[in-house]
Design an enzyme around this catalytic site. Structure first.
Site, PDB file in Angstrom:
ATOM      1  N   ARG A   1       0.854  -1.186   0.000  1.00 45.73           N
ATOM      2  CA  ARG A   1       0.000   0.000   0.000  1.00 45.73           C
ATOM      3  C   ARG A   1       0.886   1.231   0.000  1.00 45.73           C
ATOM      4  O   ARG A   1       1.900   1.282   0.699  1.00 45.73           O
ATOM      5  CB  ARG A   1      -0.894   0.030   1.245  1.00 45.73           C
ATOM      6  CG  ARG A   1      -2.016  -0.996   1.239  1.00 45.73           C
ATOM      7  CD  ARG A   1      -3.091  -0.682   0.197  1.00 45.73           C
ATOM      8  NE  ARG A   1      -4.204  -1.595   0.238  1.00 45.73           N
ATOM      9  CZ  ARG A   1      -4.360  -2.672  -0.549  1.00 45.73           C
ATOM     10  NH1 ARG A   1      -3.448  -2.967  -1.464  1.00 45.73           N
ATOM     11  NH2 ARG A   1      -5.439  -3.418  -0.444  1.00 45.73           N
TER      12      ARG A   1
ATOM     13  N   HIS B   1      -0.664  -0.252  -9.872  1.00 44.00           N
ATOM     14  CA  HIS B   1      -1.320  -1.198  -8.949  1.00 44.00           C
ATOM     15  C   HIS B   1      -1.773  -2.474  -9.687  1.00 44.00           C
ATOM     16  O   HIS B   1      -2.954  -2.821  -9.696  1.00 44.00           O
ATOM     17  CB  HIS B   1      -2.516  -0.530  -8.250  1.00 44.00           C
ATOM     18  CG  HIS B   1      -2.902  -1.210  -6.953  1.00 44.00           C
ATOM     19  ND1 HIS B   1      -3.327  -0.539  -5.839  1.00 44.00           N
ATOM     20  CD2 HIS B   1      -2.935  -2.530  -6.605  1.00 44.00           C
ATOM     21  CE1 HIS B   1      -3.610  -1.406  -4.866  1.00 44.00           C
ATOM     22  NE2 HIS B   1      -3.380  -2.613  -5.310  1.00 44.00           N
TER      23      HIS B   1
HETATM   24  C1  OXD Z   1      -5.712  -6.342  -2.697  1.00 44.02           C
HETATM   25  C2  OXD Z   1      -5.299  -5.418  -3.778  1.00 44.02           C
HETATM   26  O1  OXD Z   1      -5.616  -5.969  -1.515  1.00 44.02           O
HETATM   27  O2  OXD Z   1      -5.664  -5.674  -4.943  1.00 44.02           O
HETATM   28  O3  OXD Z   1      -6.163  -7.455  -3.001  1.00 44.02           O
HETATM   29  O4  OXD Z   1      -4.597  -4.443  -3.531  1.00 44.02           O
END
Ligand code: OXD
Length: 308
Positions: free
Chosen positions: A223, A271
């Site tokens: 994250r 991401h």
């Molecule tokens: C998850 C993401 O937490 O895709 O699965 O970031």
């Protein structure tokens, strides 16, 4: 049986389609259009706070991803409702691909050769000593364990750090705050796979990143809010760190003006290190609902005190 479904992502229709095929006996209501009957189970990804009022009678809440930080605003009144995250569901394989590529690219110095190619220079370099090229996995949960094993199989010395000690073949386990400094000091590549919690927010900051070995490389696939962006940039610019591969950001999409976009030592991806695979995820959730209905335990239940 009735399910209540919500996703903040744009692929809701594909989820509902896969759920209807996997659980034809179930009726699926989507928030906010169809919430008339009380649902037995909720399936959500980054729900708006208003949705929580509909969940007090559900038997369990399924998070449509591995990280549950999108449920931070869940009220305390729901803390006894089991919250279940996805476990692997095709994500471990993708994470291995992504992290192994980032580590091998750094270890085999592809970026240096790319620069030589731009200069038209034939410049072989001495192979780096692999036994001294230690990779540290910060956050050795269900995905971290698989990534650590894959890197160890490439012959890299691998360490892992987590809250509690783990037993993983070929991986030295460091545990708790008391061992974080020693763990960081050994890393030539740091791979961040920690969940985002109140304790881990901003954990990759000037103080911790400065403890990595000189010229270390950072990979963040967890994250964005774990990282203090300006501290990473300052340490790369001072030469203390050699660069970073970043898949996650404090704000996504990464704003066009952000310095990461154009930094020569930083690789940005949108991401995508491990995206949720709908078919595998739906099969996992459907199997877990059947087990819960039969009174059996399921994996992936989030410990609310730890937030993962
Ligand atoms: C998850 C993401 O937490 O895709 O699965 O970031």
């Amino acid at each position: 049986m009735k399910l209540l479904f919500y996703t903040a992502a744009s692929n809701g229709a594909a989820w509902v389609d896969a759920l209807s095929r996997a659980m034809p006996e179930t009726s699926i209501g989507t928030w906010p259009d169809d919430t008339t009957t009380a649902a037995d189970y909720a399936l959500v990804w980054k729900p708006p706070p208003g949705l929580f009022a509909k969940l007090d009678s559900v038997k369990a809440i399924f998070n449509l991803g591995a990280g549950v930080d999108g449920l931070e605003s869940m009220p305390r009144s729901l803390e006894n409702v089991p919250l279940i995250r996805l476990v692997d569901a095709g994500m471990a394989e993708q994470m291995v691909e992504y992290v192994a590529y980032a580590v091998l690219r750094r270890y085999r110095e592809f970026d240096v050769y790319a620069q030589s190619q731009r200069e038209g220079a034939w410049q072989p370099r001495r192979r780096l000593d692999k036994s001294g090229f230690r990779v540290g996995i910060l956050g050795i949960g269900s995905l971290g364990v698989v990534v650590a094993a894959a890197l160890a199989a490439f012959g890299f010395p691998v360490d892992g750090w987590s809250r509690s000690r783990k037993q993983i073949p070929d991986v030295r386990s460091f545990a708790g705050t008391a061992e974080l400094k020693e763990f960081l000091g050994r890393c030539h590549v740091l791979v961040c796979m920690l969940p985002l919690t109140a304790e881990t927010r901003g954990i990759l900051n000037r103080a911790t990143l400065s403890q990595l070995s000189k010229g270390a490389y950072v990979v963040n696939v967890s994250r964005g809010a774990l990282l203090v962006d300006e501290d990473l940039l300052a340490l790369i610019d001072s030469g203390a760190l050699s660069g970073a591969t970043l898949d996650v950001f404090q704000e996504e999409p990464l704003p066009p003006s952000h310095a990461f976009w154009h930094h020569p030592c930083i690789t940005v991806t949108p991401h995508v290190s491990a995206v949720t695979r709908i078919e595998e995820s739906v099969a996992q959730i459907a199997a877990k609902i059947r087990r819960l209905e039969a009174g059996l335990p399921v994996s992936g239940v989030v410990d609310r005190a730890r937030s993962y």
